[in-house]
Design a protein around this motif. Sequence first.
Motif, PDB file in Angstrom:
ATOM      1  N   ALA A   1       0.818  -1.214   0.000  1.00  0.00           N
ATOM      2  CA  ALA A   1       0.000   0.000   0.000  1.00  0.00           C
ATOM      3  C   ALA A   1       0.848   1.260   0.000  1.00  0.00           C
TER       4      ALA A   1
ATOM      5  N   GLN B   1       4.342  -0.304  -3.601  1.00  0.00           N
ATOM      6  CA  GLN B   1       3.994  -0.767  -4.949  1.00  0.00           C
ATOM      7  C   GLN B   1       2.752  -0.067  -5.513  1.00  0.00           C
ATOM      8  N   LYS B   2       1.782   0.189  -4.655  1.00  0.00           N
ATOM      9  CA  LYS B   2       0.567   0.861  -5.141  1.00  0.00           C
ATOM     10  C   LYS B   2       0.885   2.235  -5.726  1.00  0.00           C
TER      11      LYS B   2
ATOM     12  N   GLU C   1       0.185   3.316  -9.642  1.00  0.00           N
ATOM     13  CA  GLU C   1      -0.707   4.438  -9.931  1.00  0.00           C
ATOM     14  C   GLU C   1      -0.029   5.497 -10.788  1.00  0.00           C
TER      15      GLU C   1
ATOM     16  N   LEU D   1      -1.028  -3.967 -10.980  1.00  0.00           N
ATOM     17  CA  LEU D   1      -0.532  -4.355  -9.661  1.00  0.00           C
ATOM     18  C   LEU D   1      -1.115  -5.703  -9.251  1.00  0.00           C
TER      19      LEU D   1
END
Length: 262
Positions: free
Chosen positions: A213, A216-217, A221, A228
């Motif tokens: 969160a 990688q998120k 984005e 993802l």
Amino acid sequence: MSVALNYVVDGPADGPIVVFSGSLGSDLRMWEPQVAPLVAAGYRLVRYDHRGHGASPVPAGPYRLDELGDDASELIDCFDGRRVSWVGLSLGGMVGMWLARFAPQRLDRLVLLCTSAKLGPPEGWAQRAELVRAKGTEAIADAAVGRWVTPGYAAANPERMTWLRDMIAATPAEGYASCCTAIELMDQLDELAGITAPTLVIGGARDPATPPADHQKPIAERIPGARLEVLSPGAHLVSYEQADRVSELIIDHLRRPGTENR
């Protein structure tokens, strides 16, 4: 100045080239679970050791991310100008994002595992580098391998845990500490929107080093069209704990149609 990296090649000479780039404190052996599946799928795998790691040279540090990127660019040049796909975990993913920004003509596709575009706090990396220079990588090996896999995997695979821990402890202190500085100084968040290589981002649901969160998120984005996948169970070295699934995801991404995210 770039250095000539240690690397090994597996797979058919005419197969699409996929470069595998590992985490801080690892050597090219960390990718062994991916070799057989990718070779069976027809790919030519290139696995290498970062400067200061494994059998690669250990120049005096500290290092910067652009130096690690230049090393990687020189490695890619060994393959007669062929474009490559890049699979990088943690530090290897940071190098992959750098290449996608500064050498996009060299890359076909990008897979980023358990990595970050900005991994603070900076003082934590400075302190870790200081500790390693004073006491060696043996001093941080237990803590590091504890972040690599979940407790359940560690309990079920004690011999594998010893092997991974020994890999960390064998990393030259100067190389490990100098790469800590590269991470300490890195901030690629604002440049991710310019990456055009089709990108798959993979995280481990229980990764304490780069929680999906938080790390990688934001990457997925910001890179146009990136996808993802978060795997569970999985910690930082998700390529081990979820070896089969990671290999499947990589192969699927490499085979997807399209040459651009946009």
